[in-house]
Design a protein around this motif. Sequence first.
Motif, PDB file in Angstrom:
ATOM      1  N   THR A   1     -40.956  16.741  -3.485  1.00  0.00           N
ATOM      2  CA  THR A   1     -42.241  16.053  -3.893  1.00  0.00           C
ATOM      3  C   THR A   1     -42.717  16.551  -1.961  1.00  0.00           C
ATOM      4  O   THR A   1     -42.416  16.648  -1.425  1.00  0.00           O
ATOM      5  CB  THR A   1     -42.567  14.130  -3.689  1.00  0.00           C
ATOM      6  OG1 THR A   1     -44.121  14.304  -3.846  1.00  0.00           O
ATOM      7  CG2 THR A   1     -42.101  13.472  -2.658  1.00  0.00           C
TER       8      THR A   1
ATOM      9  N   GLU B   1     -45.171   9.719  -0.340  1.00  0.00           N
ATOM     10  CA  GLU B   1     -44.100   9.624  -1.050  1.00  0.00           C
ATOM     11  C   GLU B   1     -43.036   8.955  -1.193  1.00  0.00           C
ATOM     12  O   GLU B   1     -43.029   8.457  -1.604  1.00  0.00           O
ATOM     13  CB  GLU B   1     -45.644  10.209  -2.412  1.00  0.00           C
ATOM     14  CG  GLU B   1     -45.225   9.951  -3.203  1.00  0.00           C
ATOM     15  CD  GLU B   1     -44.922  11.099  -4.908  1.00  0.00           C
ATOM     16  OE1 GLU B   1     -45.269  10.412  -5.677  1.00  0.00           O
ATOM     17  OE2 GLU B   1     -45.637  11.773  -4.693  1.00  0.00           O
TER      18      GLU B   1
ATOM     19  N   PHE C   1     -41.517  11.244  -9.580  1.00  0.00           N
ATOM     20  CA  PHE C   1     -41.108  12.655  -9.026  1.00  0.00           C
ATOM     21  C   PHE C   1     -39.280  12.672  -8.613  1.00  0.00           C
ATOM     22  O   PHE C   1     -38.581  13.855  -8.663  1.00  0.00           O
ATOM     23  CB  PHE C   1     -41.360  13.237  -6.849  1.00  0.00           C
ATOM     24  CG  PHE C   1     -41.005  12.662  -6.233  1.00  0.00           C
ATOM     25  CD1 PHE C   1     -39.985  12.854  -5.988  1.00  0.00           C
ATOM     26  CD2 PHE C   1     -41.955  11.230  -6.424  1.00  0.00           C
ATOM     27  CE1 PHE C   1     -39.641  12.085  -5.016  1.00  0.00           C
ATOM     28  CE2 PHE C   1     -41.462  10.545  -4.832  1.00  0.00           C
ATOM     29  CZ  PHE C   1     -39.862  10.447  -4.373  1.00  0.00           C
TER      30      PHE C   1
END
Length: 156
Positions: A95, A100, A123
């Motif tokens: 990612t 994240e 992801f």
Amino acid sequence: MSSPAYETQAERDAAAAEFGAELARIAAEKGLPLPVPSELAWFRAEFEGEHKHPVGSGRPGESVPDRAVLYRKQDGTTPYLYLSRGWVTLALGRTPDLAEALRAAVRWLAGARLPEIRRTAPFLHVEDWALAHERVPLTAAELEWRTRLQHFDHGC
């Protein structure tokens, strides 16, 4: 742009400390309870969870922790996150958003199961065999082959 060539151990240690500080800053900004890394290098941070899980190795009473390993190159390539149980990688992916990746790592280390990880961190690639292994541990031989094929498929 290529990765920097740290010529001395002091340079590598300083870069590792800088990476650790960046991870801590992002975690603090996002309100993530990120544990102290069990290993830290300029390109890699490894975290270990407190929860222990039985291993499908056939050894009675053996248990392993969840691990999250985050790789990041200084040349601007996107971070790569591995989530494992012991040394068996159960989810992996890239990612561009370091926050994240940290959020997914924190959830995993806090005890989230793979279906939740799959929903909240799209992801990450989670193989069906990993979901099955989380329910009923696979044998050591089957785990070995599944993880080898997974790493081969993902060019790891």
